[in-house]
Design a protein around this motif. Structure first.
Motif, PDB file in Angstrom:
ATOM      1  N   HIS A 118      15.862  -2.795 -28.727  1.00  0.00           N
ATOM      2  CA  HIS A 118      14.792  -1.498 -28.897  1.00  0.00           C
ATOM      3  C   HIS A 118      13.363  -1.981 -28.992  1.00  0.00           C
ATOM      4  O   HIS A 118      13.080  -2.991 -29.461  1.00  0.00           O
ATOM      5  N   PRO A 119      12.531  -1.241 -28.204  1.00  0.00           N
ATOM      6  CA  PRO A 119      11.117  -1.579 -28.283  1.00  0.00           C
ATOM      7  C   PRO A 119      10.604  -1.673 -29.464  1.00  0.00           C
ATOM      8  O   PRO A 119       9.628  -2.914 -29.754  1.00  0.00           O
ATOM      9  N   LEU A 120      11.021  -0.860 -30.628  1.00  0.00           N
ATOM     10  CA  LEU A 120      10.076  -1.074 -31.749  1.00  0.00           C
ATOM     11  C   LEU A 120      10.761  -2.256 -32.724  1.00  0.00           C
ATOM     12  O   LEU A 120       9.883  -3.085 -33.033  1.00  0.00           O
ATOM     13  N   ALA A 121      12.233  -2.738 -32.627  1.00  0.00           N
ATOM     14  CA  ALA A 121      12.498  -4.010 -32.839  1.00  0.00           C
ATOM     15  C   ALA A 121      11.734  -5.168 -32.312  1.00  0.00           C
ATOM     16  O   ALA A 121      11.334  -6.162 -32.938  1.00  0.00           O
ATOM     17  N   LEU A 180       8.644  -5.135 -30.954  1.00  0.00           N
ATOM     18  CA  LEU A 180       7.497  -4.965 -31.531  1.00  0.00           C
ATOM     19  C   LEU A 180       7.088  -5.615 -33.095  1.00  0.00           C
ATOM     20  O   LEU A 180       6.273  -6.521 -33.154  1.00  0.00           O
ATOM     21  N   LEU A 181       8.380  -5.378 -33.579  1.00  0.00           N
ATOM     22  CA  LEU A 181       8.322  -5.873 -35.206  1.00  0.00           C
ATOM     23  C   LEU A 181       8.348  -7.410 -35.244  1.00  0.00           C
ATOM     24  O   LEU A 181       8.050  -8.335 -35.804  1.00  0.00           O
ATOM     25  N   TRP A 191      10.179 -11.437 -27.109  1.00  0.00           N
ATOM     26  CA  TRP A 191       9.076 -11.030 -28.001  1.00  0.00           C
ATOM     27  C   TRP A 191       8.642 -12.182 -28.890  1.00  0.00           C
ATOM     28  O   TRP A 191       7.324 -12.256 -29.093  1.00  0.00           O
TER      29      TRP A 191
END
Length: 174
Positions: free
Chosen positions: A2-5, A7-8, A80
């Protein structure tokens, strides 16, 4: 992933890189890697110094993680993390090489308390020109300059560079 994961993970990597950079600076660059880093504690005579090889050395993990995550089918988090390592490198370059050491022309004057503190801490790191006796090894997190000055005084200024002499006829006091 997931993009939020992602980004974190990216932001956490940037934060963790400060600890990695501190450890590498203190125990590698001011340890067995001093043969390269020594050039950074002396006046530079050209566009490059031996210490610049560390940028290439520290880029290797980022490149491998990005390659593995994007092209080789590794865990997507590798992309990431590799991007976070690269982002820390870009922040480091902007702060350390550009702002503090002026390796590229700029007109930036640190005005915030935070920027003044880290610039002064890094300059206090550079008053010592020897492998040992140095203070302040971090880049984005630094102790208060007063604490660093007290530590240098406690060490009786061991390894501290002598003040530069003013050129004859400059009118500057010695």
């Amino acid at each position: 992933m997931h993009p939020l994961a992602g980004l974190l993970l990216f932001l956490a990597t940037i934060a963790l890189m400060e600890g990695v950079a501190y450890a590498a600076h203190r125990w590698i660059m001011h340890g067995p890697g001093w043969f390269l880093h020594r050039s950074h504690h002396r006046p530079r005579t050209g566009a490059f110094e031996a210490n610049d090889l560390y940028a290439a050395i520290f880029a290797v993990p980022s490149i491998l993680l990005l390659l593995g995550g994007v092209q080789l089918g590794w865990w997507p988090g590798c992309t990431w993390i590799g991007a976070g390592v690269a982002a820390y490198g870009a922040i480091y370059f902007g702060f350390h090489d550009w702002i503090v050491h002026g390796r590229l022309p700029h007109r930036y004057v640190p005005r915030s308390r935070y920027m003044r503190r880290i610039v002064q801490a890094h300059r206090l790191h550079h008053v010592v020109e020897t492998k040992g006796g140095t203070v302040s090894f971090g880049f984005l997190v630094a102790p208060r300059p007063e604490a660093l000055k007290a530590e240098l005084a406690r060490r009786r200024r061991a390894g501290v560079r002598a003040p530069a002499r003013a050129p004859v006829g400059s009118g500057a006091q010695r």
